[in-house]
Design a protein around this motif. Structure first.
Motif, PDB file in Angstrom:
ATOM      1  N   VAL A 188       0.941   4.340  -2.818  1.00  0.00           N
ATOM      2  CA  VAL A 188       0.801   5.763  -2.483  1.00  0.00           C
ATOM      3  C   VAL A 188       2.029   6.547  -2.956  1.00  0.00           C
ATOM      4  O   VAL A 188       1.899   7.649  -3.508  1.00  0.00           O
ATOM      5  N   ALA A 205       0.834  -1.206   0.000  1.00  0.00           N
ATOM      6  CA  ALA A 205       0.000   0.000   0.000  1.00  0.00           C
ATOM      7  C   ALA A 205       0.873   1.262   0.000  1.00  0.00           C
ATOM      8  O   ALA A 205       0.562   2.244  -0.679  1.00  0.00           O
ATOM      9  N   GLY A 206       1.960   1.239   0.749  1.00  0.00           N
ATOM     10  CA  GLY A 206       2.858   2.382   0.775  1.00  0.00           C
ATOM     11  C   GLY A 206       3.501   2.654  -0.581  1.00  0.00           C
ATOM     12  O   GLY A 206       3.656   3.805  -0.990  1.00  0.00           O
ATOM     13  N   TRP A 242       1.919   6.866  -6.754  1.00  0.00           N
ATOM     14  CA  TRP A 242       0.836   7.779  -7.104  1.00  0.00           C
ATOM     15  C   TRP A 242       1.286   9.224  -6.916  1.00  0.00           C
ATOM     16  O   TRP A 242       1.067  10.071  -7.779  1.00  0.00           O
ATOM     17  N   GLY A 243       1.914   9.501  -5.781  1.00  0.00           N
ATOM     18  CA  GLY A 243       2.390  10.859  -5.516  1.00  0.00           C
ATOM     19  C   GLY A 243       3.463  11.302  -6.498  1.00  0.00           C
ATOM     20  O   GLY A 243       3.455  12.438  -6.983  1.00  0.00           O
TER      21      GLY A 243
END
Length: 89
Positions: free
Chosen positions: A72, A68-69, A75-76
């Motif tokens: 993220v 999940a990290g 995505w960023g």
């Protein structure tokens, strides 16, 4: 008057802040898969027997947390690199 003397050495290269930041974010995007692999392989070195063992449930929570990290993080990074408000120089 005296003539100005040239300073020895390589002249300093000036980079705009935006260009410099985009290049550093591109470098971070290149390093992200290596970081992900290192974090996913980390449970392999956790002790399997003895006093300080790590349960399978904890290892799975860790693996999915890393997963999940990474989602993220990428995505960023992609949002930053795909910024449509790019000012003209």
């Amino acid at each position: 008057m005296t003539e100005p003397t040239e300073r020895p050495g390589v002249p300093t290269v000036f980079h705009e802040k935006r260009t410099y930041r985009v290049r550093r974010v591109m470098d971070a995007a290149r390093v992200a898969p290596v970081l992900a692999l290192a974090l996913w392989l980390l449970p392999l070195v956790w002790p399997q027997t003895g006093v300080n063992t790590v349960s399978s449930a904890t290892a799975l929570i860790y693996i999915f947390g890393v997963w999940a990290g990474i989602i993220v993080l990428t995505w960023g990074l992609s949002r930053y690199l795909d910024d449509p408000s790019d000012p003209d120089p």
